[in-house]
Design a protein around this motif. Structure first.
Motif, PDB file in Angstrom:
ATOM      1  N   ILE A 142     -71.411 -47.160  -0.327  1.00  0.00           N
ATOM      2  CA  ILE A 142     -71.115 -47.844  -1.591  1.00  0.00           C
ATOM      3  C   ILE A 142     -72.277 -48.746  -1.967  1.00  0.00           C
ATOM      4  N   GLU A 143     -72.816 -49.463  -0.996  1.00  0.00           N
ATOM      5  CA  GLU A 143     -73.954 -50.348  -1.261  1.00  0.00           C
ATOM      6  C   GLU A 143     -75.175 -49.550  -1.715  1.00  0.00           C
ATOM      7  N   GLY A 203     -78.645 -47.825  -6.606  1.00  0.00           N
ATOM      8  CA  GLY A 203     -79.246 -46.825  -7.481  1.00  0.00           C
ATOM      9  C   GLY A 203     -79.278 -45.402  -6.963  1.00  0.00           C
ATOM     10  N   SER A 204     -78.730 -45.133  -5.818  1.00  0.00           N
ATOM     11  CA  SER A 204     -78.746 -43.747  -5.342  1.00  0.00           C
ATOM     12  C   SER A 204     -77.395 -43.086  -5.625  1.00  0.00           C
ATOM     13  N   ASP A 205     -77.295 -41.805  -5.315  1.00  0.00           N
ATOM     14  CA  ASP A 205     -76.040 -41.079  -5.483  1.00  0.00           C
ATOM     15  C   ASP A 205     -75.033 -41.557  -4.437  1.00  0.00           C
ATOM     16  N   LEU A 206     -73.759 -41.306  -4.700  1.00  0.00           N
ATOM     17  CA  LEU A 206     -72.711 -41.653  -3.738  1.00  0.00           C
ATOM     18  C   LEU A 206     -72.562 -40.488  -2.765  1.00  0.00           C
ATOM     19  N   ASP A 207     -73.087 -40.657  -1.560  1.00  0.00           N
ATOM     20  CA  ASP A 207     -73.085 -39.597  -0.544  1.00  0.00           C
ATOM     21  C   ASP A 207     -71.886 -39.799   0.386  1.00  0.00           C
ATOM     22  N   VAL A 242     -64.920 -43.353  -3.488  1.00  0.00           N
ATOM     23  CA  VAL A 242     -64.955 -42.730  -4.818  1.00  0.00           C
ATOM     24  C   VAL A 242     -64.201 -43.590  -5.826  1.00  0.00           C
ATOM     25  N   VAL A 243     -63.008 -44.009  -5.468  1.00  0.00           N
ATOM     26  CA  VAL A 243     -62.192 -44.809  -6.385  1.00  0.00           C
ATOM     27  C   VAL A 243     -62.895 -46.127  -6.718  1.00  0.00           C
ATOM     28  N   GLU A 244     -63.448 -46.777  -5.707  1.00  0.00           N
ATOM     29  CA  GLU A 244     -64.140 -48.049  -5.939  1.00  0.00           C
ATOM     30  C   GLU A 244     -65.367 -47.868  -6.842  1.00  0.00           C
ATOM     31  N   GLY A 253     -70.698 -32.485  -0.254  1.00  0.00           N
ATOM     32  CA  GLY A 253     -71.002 -31.481   0.760  1.00  0.00           C
ATOM     33  C   GLY A 253     -70.399 -30.141   0.363  1.00  0.00           C
ATOM     34  N   ARG A 254     -70.864 -29.104   1.012  1.00  0.00           N
ATOM     35  CA  ARG A 254     -70.417 -27.748   0.686  1.00  0.00           C
ATOM     36  C   ARG A 254     -69.195 -27.319   1.482  1.00  0.00           C
ATOM     37  N   GLY A 255     -68.947 -27.968   2.597  1.00  0.00           N
ATOM     38  CA  GLY A 255     -67.837 -27.573   3.448  1.00  0.00           C
ATOM     39  C   GLY A 255     -68.266 -26.639   4.563  1.00  0.00           C
TER      40      GLY A 255
END
Length: 194
Positions: A92-93, A98-102, A115-117, A154-156
């Motif tokens: 989250i930080e 500025g990066s993507d949410l991984d 995700v919700v946050e 991720g792709r799974g």
């Protein structure tokens, strides 16, 4: 009366209640793990050691080893949960910087919390910027002031059925919460909200 010294972080020393025999097991606590795979491997090897002792036990201390196994499982789950929370906070930080949410290395539950946050913060920023612009009603459902929120699911590849459990949960949430998004291989780009 002085307390006996605590066992080192590398081992747990316990005495069987029926036999005053020391049992030395590696400890899960007090050791730093670089990732969940390392912790999982350590837990698995400890369980194998315990179960080999259970199957070879002729001294009547089977229940003792079962108790140790239960305690170990509890510690293992607690450590995984603590690591999961730490990774979630880091992700989250990173997104805020500025990066993507991984969401890699997160449990489905922690991934969805993140995700919700992030979605809440992302859309609140868009709404605040729209309000500052002064003509709130001229904007449509697509975000105008903030970049799309890219959620790396991720792709799974490591899932049993080849589908990312996190991605399935993220897509279900986005649909339910009326977000507009593009689904891509391994990620989702959130563009706005209806």
């Amino acid at each position: 009366m002085e307390k006996p010294p605590a066992p080192s972080s590398a081992e747990v020393i316990a005495k069987s209640p029926k036999q005053k025999k020391k049992v030395i097991l590696p400890s899960l606590v007090g050791t730093s793990y670089t990732n969940q795979d390392e912790l999982r491997a350590k837990y698995k090897s400890m369980n194998q050691l315990l179960f080999s002792r259970l199957s070879n036990d002729s001294s009547g201390v089977t229940s003792y080893y079962k108790d140790v196994s239960r305690e170990m499982k509890t510690k293992y789950r607690q450590l995984l949960s603590e690591e999961d929370e730490s990774v979630k906070r880091d992700r989250i930080e990173s997104w805020r910087m500025g990066s993507d949410l991984d969401l890699h290395r997160l449990s489905v539950r922690s991934a969805m919390d993140a995700v919700v946050e992030c979605l809440k913060d992302w859309w609140t920023q868009e709404m605040n910027d729209r309000e500052s612009d002064g003509k709130f009603e001229k904007f449509g459902p697509i975000a105008e002031f903030v970049e799309p929120l890219v959620i790396i699911t991720g792709r799974g590849n490591h899932s049993s059925n080849g589908l990312s459990k996190i991605k399935i949960s993220v897509l279900a949430y986005l649909k339910k919460a009326n977000y507009i998004y593009d689904e891509n291989v391994g990620n989702v780009s959130v563009l706005g909200r209806r």
